[in-house]
Design an enzyme around this catalytic site. Structure first.
Site, mmCIF file in Angstrom:
data_model
loop_
_atom_site.group_PDB
_atom_site.id
_atom_site.type_symbol
_atom_site.label_atom_id
_atom_site.label_comp_id
_atom_site.label_asym_id
_atom_site.label_seq_id
_atom_site.Cartn_x
_atom_site.Cartn_y
_atom_site.Cartn_z
ATOM 1 C CE1 TYR A 151 -4.023 2.117 0.773
ATOM 2 C CE2 TYR A 151 -2.333 3.486 1.793
ATOM 3 C CZ TYR A 151 -3.610 3.339 1.291
ATOM 4 O OH TYR A 151 -4.470 4.411 1.293
ATOM 5 C CG PHE B 88 -8.547 15.227 -24.364
ATOM 6 C CD1 PHE B 88 -8.657 14.635 -25.606
ATOM 7 C CD2 PHE B 88 -8.907 14.489 -23.245
ATOM 8 C CE1 PHE B 88 -9.115 13.331 -25.726
ATOM 9 C CE2 PHE B 88 -9.356 13.180 -23.366
ATOM 10 C CZ PHE B 88 -9.459 12.602 -24.616
ATOM 11 C CB THR B 89 -13.432 15.138 -24.072
ATOM 12 O OG1 THR B 89 -12.574 14.027 -23.832
ATOM 13 C CG2 THR B 89 -13.806 15.186 -25.549
ATOM 14 C CG ASP C 151 -2.460 16.156 -21.849
ATOM 15 O OD1 ASP C 151 -1.825 15.082 -21.873
ATOM 16 O OD2 ASP C 151 -3.703 16.217 -21.862
ATOM 17 C CE LYS D 256 -5.008 8.836 -25.085
ATOM 18 N NZ LYS D 256 -5.398 8.598 -26.467
ATOM 19 N NE ARG E 240 -13.160 12.158 -29.541
ATOM 20 C CZ ARG E 240 -12.992 11.926 -28.241
ATOM 21 N NH1 ARG E 240 -11.809 11.661 -27.765
ATOM 22 N NH2 ARG E 240 -13.997 11.958 -27.406
ATOM 23 C CG PHE F 56 -18.370 11.532 -25.957
ATOM 24 C CD1 PHE F 56 -18.161 12.753 -25.341
ATOM 25 C CD2 PHE F 56 -17.420 10.539 -25.798
ATOM 26 C CE1 PHE F 56 -17.036 12.980 -24.562
ATOM 27 C CE2 PHE F 56 -16.280 10.749 -25.037
ATOM 28 C CZ PHE F 56 -16.091 11.985 -24.409
HETATM 29 N N1 F0G Z 1 -5.214 14.104 -22.269
HETATM 30 C C1 F0G Z 1 -5.169 13.603 -23.509
HETATM 31 C C2 F0G Z 1 -4.427 14.332 -24.576
HETATM 32 C C3 F0G Z 1 -5.809 12.395 -23.802
HETATM 33 O O1 F0G Z 1 -5.758 11.919 -25.041
HETATM 34 C C4 F0G Z 1 -6.515 11.720 -22.775
HETATM 35 C C5 F0G Z 1 -7.243 10.494 -23.039
HETATM 36 C C6 F0G Z 1 -6.511 12.276 -21.496
HETATM 37 C C7 F0G Z 1 -5.852 13.472 -21.274
HETATM 38 C C8 F0G Z 1 -7.230 11.613 -20.366
HETATM 39 O O2 F0G Z 1 -6.532 10.475 -19.994
HETATM 40 O O3 F0G Z 1 -8.164 8.617 -20.440
HETATM 41 O O4 F0G Z 1 -6.173 8.277 -18.973
HETATM 42 O O5 F0G Z 1 -8.075 9.665 -18.224
HETATM 43 N N2 F0G Z 1 -7.556 10.114 -24.180
HETATM 44 C C9 F0G Z 1 -8.282 8.879 -24.495
HETATM 45 C C10 F0G Z 1 -8.543 8.775 -25.975
HETATM 46 C C11 F0G Z 1 -9.507 8.700 -23.681
HETATM 47 O O6 F0G Z 1 -9.181 7.801 -26.364
HETATM 48 O O7 F0G Z 1 -8.107 9.616 -26.750
HETATM 49 P P1 F0G Z 1 -7.281 9.186 -19.379
#
Ligand code: F0G
Length: 481
Positions: A80, A132-133, A222, A265, A388, A454
Site C-alpha cells: 500500500y 481535450f474532452t 499534457d 497512452k 470526435r 458521448f
Molecule cells: N489528455 C489527452 C491528450 C488524452 O488523449 C486523454 C485520453 C486524457 C488526457 C485523459 O486520460 O483517459 O487516462 O483519463 N484520451 C483517451 C482517448 C480517452 O481515447 O483519446 P485518461
C-alpha cells in the site's frame, strides 16, 4: 522504422516485432452487426467487445505489452505504501524529464481533476493549443473557461503543415497581455488529440515557455501523446535532428513547469501521473492525490501497471518502437487518400482520422455526421472508431448545440496490436462505404446526458438508412463477412 521496399516495388511499414500472445476475434455477419448496433443505441461505446472485429476506438490502455513489461509486472513489489516499483518509476520519470517529483494518479483525468481543483478558480481562463474532452470538463467544472489558440490553418483537415499542434505565439502574447491576472496556467498538449494527433515543434514549446516565464505563469504540458510528438520531432523538426529522443525529452522537461500524462497512452500501460519541480505546488497537489487517487506511492494504479510503465517509458526512447503507430497510420491515411476518401493530413499519431464533413456533407452537424459515420463503419466491417466532433461536445449553457470546428471519425491504431492485413481490411471496407456514402444519414438522441454525453448517450438513426446499408453490403459482398 523505415518502410521496407518489396521486390515488387511496394513499400510497407513491416512489423519489427513478433506476436507471442494472441486473442481470438470474431467478425459477425452484417445483419448481426446491425442488430448489435441497434442494441447499442447507435453509440459504439455501448457495444460489447466480443461483437467488434477491429477495435479502433482508442489507443488508451489497449496497446500491446512488450515481453520486458510483462516480466517486470511479474516482479512488481506489492505494498500500500512504499512499493519499490513506485520508486523505480519515480526514478525513471526524474531521469527522463529531469524533474524532482512524480505524483501518481489512476489515469490522465485523475491528474486533470487535481490540477483543476487546485489551480482553476471561477472566472479564470486557461489558454491552450486545443482542448481535450476530459481536460475541458474539469476546467469548466471549476468555473474556468478554455481559450484555444491554434491558428485557423491547423483546423484545416487537408494540409501540409508539419506541426499543426503549434500554439499561435502572437495570440498567446495577446491573451496574456490582456488577461494574465485571470490565467493560472497555460496548457500545451503533445500530439494534439482532437485535431488528429498533431504534434508541436520544439521551437514552439521554447517560445511558449519563454512567454509564460515572462509572466511567471506555469506552463502545463499534457504529455499523454508525447511518444507520437517525439516521433515527429525526431523525424521532421530541424531543431531535433541531431538530438537523441532522451535529449529531446529532457529539453521538454526543462521548458515545462508541470507535466502530466495518461500512462494508458504514454508508457504502454495503465495509470498516469504529474511531474514537477520542487516548489509551493508540491504539497497541496500531493494532498489532493492522496485524497482523490490513493496513497502517493500508488495513486490508484496497481503495482503491476507501475512496473509496466517504468519499462514502457524506457521503450518510448527507442525510435524503432515508437515508429510503429505513426507508420501504420501513415499507411492507412495514404491508401485512403489514394482512393479519394477525405482524411486528415498530414497523417498524425494516434489514428487515421476521416473527415466526416466531407464524407457525409448531407448530414447537418446537429445530426452528428461523425457519429453517423462511425455507426456506418461498424456496419461495413465490424470496425469501431471514435466520434470526435459535435457529439463529443457538451451543449452550451442555453441548451443550444456547440458545433465542433472539426467532425472527425478517428480510427485509432493501438500500438503493435493490429497486423497490416487487418489495416488493409479496414481500408477496403471504408473505401466501400465511401463509394456508398449516399446511403448514410444522421442520428438523434433518445437519451442525452448533460456531461460527456458521448460516453453513455443513446441515439437512433433519423430514418431506416442503417438497414439500407446492410442491403447494399449484401448485394456487393454476397455471403462474405
Ligand atoms: N489528455 C489527452 C491528450 C488524452 O488523449 C486523454 C485520453 C486524457 C488526457 C485523459 O486520460 O483517459 O487516462 O483519463 N484520451 C483517451 C482517448 C480517452 O481515447 O483519446 P485518461
Amino acid at each position: 522504422m523505415k518502410d521496407i521496399r518489396f521486390y515488387s516495388g511496394e513499400n510497407i511499414p513491416l512489423e519489427r516485432h513478433k506476436v507471442r500472445i494472441v486473442q481470438k476475434l470474431y467478425l459477425l455477419p452484417v445483419e448481426e452487426r446491425l442488430k448489435k448496433l441497434q442494441e447499442a443505441k447507435s453509440n459504439l461505446y455501448l457495444l460489447h467487445n466480443k461483437d467488434i472485429f477491429l477495435d479502433m476506438l482508442t489507443d488508451s490502455g489497449v496497446n500491446a505489452l512488450s515481453d520486458n513489461q510483462l516480466a517486470a509486472m511479474m516482479n512488481a513489489d506489492d505494498a500500500y505504501a512504499g512499493s519499490e516499483s513506485f520508486y523505480e518509476l519515480e526514478d525513471k520519470v526524474k531521469e527522463l524529464f529531469g524533474m524532482d517529483h512524480f505524483l501518481p494518479a489512476h489515469q490522465g483525468r485523475g491528474c486533470e481533476k487535481v490540477l483543476a481543483d487546485l489551480l482553476v478558480k471561477p472566472g479564470n481562463i486557461i489558454p491552450m493549443n486545443y482542448h481535450f474532452t476530459t481536460t475541458k470538463s474539469h476546467i469548466v467544472r471549476c468555473g474556468g473557461e478554455v481559450v484555444e489558440l491554434l491558428p485557423p490553418e491547423a483546423l484545416e483537415c487537408e494540409s501540409d503543415l508539419k506541426f499543426k499542434g503549434n500554439i499561435d505565439i502572437d495570440l498567446l502574447k495577446d491573451v496574456l497581455a490582456k488577461d494574465h491576472q485571470r490565467i493560472p496556467y497555460v496548457r500545451l498538449e503533445a500530439g494534439t488529440n482532437l485535431i488528429g494527433g498533431q504534434p508541436f515543434s520544439l521551437d514552439n514549446l521554447k517560445q511558449t515557455s519563454a512567454v509564460c516565464r515572462s509572466y511567471k505563469i506555469p506552463l502545463v504540458l499534457d504529455a499523454s501523446l508525447l511518444q507520437d510528438n517525439l516521433y515527429f520531432m525526431k523525424k521532421e523538426d530541424p531543431d531535433c535532428k541531431d538530438l537523441t529522443l532522451r535529449q529531446i525529452t529532457k529539453k521538454i522537461g526543462d521548458l515545462s513547469d508541470i507535466i502530466y500524462f495518461s500512462a494508458r497512452k504514454l508508457g504502454f500501460a495503465r495509470g498516469g501521473g504529474i511531474v514537477l519541480r520542487e516548489g509551493p505546488l508540491v504539497v497541496p497537489l500531493k494532498e489532493l492525490i492522496v485524497l482523490n487517487e490513493g496513497f502517493h506511492t500508488y495513486g490508484g494504479m496497481s503495482v503491476k501497471d507501475i512496473a509496466a510503465i517504468t519499462v514502457g517509458l524506457d521503450e518510448t526512447m527507442d525510435m524503432e518502437i515508437i515508429s510503429q503507430g505513426p507508420s501504420f497510420i501513415k499507411y492507412m491515411v495514404d491508401e485512403l487518400a489514394k482512393r479519394g476518401v477525405p482524411v486528415v493530413t498530414p497523417p498524425g499519431g494516434l489514428g487515421c482520422h476521416l473527415n466526416a464533413l466531407e464524407f457525409v456533407p448531407n448530414i447537418p452537424q446537429e445530426q452528428y455526421p461523425a457519429a453517423a459515420l462511425s455507426a456506418a463503419v461498424y456496419l461495413a466491417g465490424g470496425i469501431r472508431g471514435m466520434e470526435r466532433g459535435t457529439l463529443s461536445e457538451d451543449r452550451n449553457p442555453d441548451g443550444t448545440e456547440r458545433l465542433a470546428s472539426m467532425e472527425l471519425l478517428r480510427c485509432a491504431i493501438p500500438r503493435r496490436v493490429f497486423t497490416l492485413s487487418q489495416v488493409k481490411f479496414a481500408i477496403d471496407r471504408i473505401h466501400w462505404l465511401w463509394e456508398n456514402r449516399d446511403l448514410i444519414e444522421g442520428l438523434q438522441f433518445t437519451l442525452e446526458p448533460k456531461i460527456l454525453r458521448f460516453f453513455v448517450g443513446e441515439l437512433e438513426p433519423v430514418s431506416d438508412w442503417q438497414e439500407k446499408i446492410v442491403r447494399r453490403f449484401q448485394q456487393d459482398f454476397g455471403d462474405s463477412l
